[in-house]
Scaffold this motif. Structure first.
Motif, PDB file in Angstrom:
ATOM      1  N   LYS A 160       0.850  -1.185   0.000  1.00 57.02           N
ATOM      2  CA  LYS A 160       0.000   0.000   0.000  1.00 57.02           C
ATOM      3  C   LYS A 160       0.890   1.241   0.000  1.00 57.02           C
ATOM      4  N   SER A 218      -7.306   2.758   9.243  1.00 61.33           N
ATOM      5  CA  SER A 218      -7.065   2.413   7.832  1.00 61.33           C
ATOM      6  C   SER A 218      -6.260   1.125   7.725  1.00 61.33           C
ATOM      7  N   VAL A 219      -5.163   1.061   8.470  1.00 58.61           N
ATOM      8  CA  VAL A 219      -4.306  -0.124   8.366  1.00 58.61           C
ATOM      9  C   VAL A 219      -5.002  -1.366   8.909  1.00 58.61           C
ATOM     10  N   TRP A 227      -7.182  -2.693   6.171  1.00 60.51           N
ATOM     11  CA  TRP A 227      -6.361  -3.376   5.176  1.00 60.51           C
ATOM     12  C   TRP A 227      -5.946  -4.761   5.671  1.00 60.51           C
ATOM     13  N   GLU A 246      -5.436  10.582   2.486  1.00 59.52           N
ATOM     14  CA  GLU A 246      -6.645  10.077   3.156  1.00 59.52           C
ATOM     15  C   GLU A 246      -6.363   8.961   4.169  1.00 59.52           C
ATOM     16  N   ASP A 247      -5.128   8.436   4.198  1.00 57.49           N
ATOM     17  CA  ASP A 247      -4.744   7.371   5.135  1.00 57.49           C
ATOM     18  C   ASP A 247      -4.134   7.922   6.425  1.00 57.49           C
ATOM     19  N   ILE A 300       0.992   5.031   1.148  1.00 55.72           N
ATOM     20  CA  ILE A 300       0.304   5.868   2.128  1.00 55.72           C
ATOM     21  C   ILE A 300      -0.039   7.208   1.467  1.00 55.72           C
ATOM     22  N   LEU A 323       0.201   7.454   9.669  1.00 55.81           N
ATOM     23  CA  LEU A 323      -0.769   6.441   9.246  1.00 55.81           C
ATOM     24  C   LEU A 323      -1.857   6.239  10.299  1.00 55.81           C
TER      25      LEU A 323
END
Length: 123
Positions: A7, A24-25, A28, A12-13, A9, A20
């Motif tokens: 991914k 989000s993470v 994912w 928006e993350d 970064i 980060l």
């Protein structure tokens, strides 16, 4: 541990601190773990049952590339347990570690059912 996805970064993350965003993470990770488990079982009717402690080791910033790794830990009768590491692609510095993510194979009524798999698929 095998690292399957990467991914980049993007703005928006990021969280309010410019690093980060954990949410989000984690999304994912959940998606990547589900794909990994579906590939291991050859069956798609699964659900995330449990995640152990999430160890936020470090962070990432805008423009960093991270990679998400999975490894099978255990096969139960109806479940499969995997572990995960998210790391920086180039430095290999760990960002997040999760020792145990448990998925359960479900029947058409949403109840746990045997998956019939006892060893990792060779990918």
């Amino acid at each position: 541990m095998r690292f399957f996805s990467r991914k980049l970064i993007k703005p928006e993350d990021l969280n309010a601190h410019g690093t980060l965003f954990g949410g989000s993470v984690l999304a994912w990770i959940d998606e990547e773990a589900a794909i990994y488990v579906i590939c291991q079982l050859g069956k798609s009717n699964i659900a995330t049952k449990f995640m152990s402690e999430i160890d936020f080791v470090s962070s990432a910033k805008l423009g960093d590339i991270i990679e998400i790794g999975m490894e099978t830990v255990h096969f139960g009768t109806t479940s499969i347990t995997v572990k995960c590491e998210v790391r920086h692609k180039f430095t290999k510095q760990s960002i997040i570690r999760i020792d145990k993510i448990v998925f359960v194979h479900l029947d058409e009524n949403g109840r746990p059912t045997p998956h019939g798999v006892s060893e990792p698929a060779n990918e």
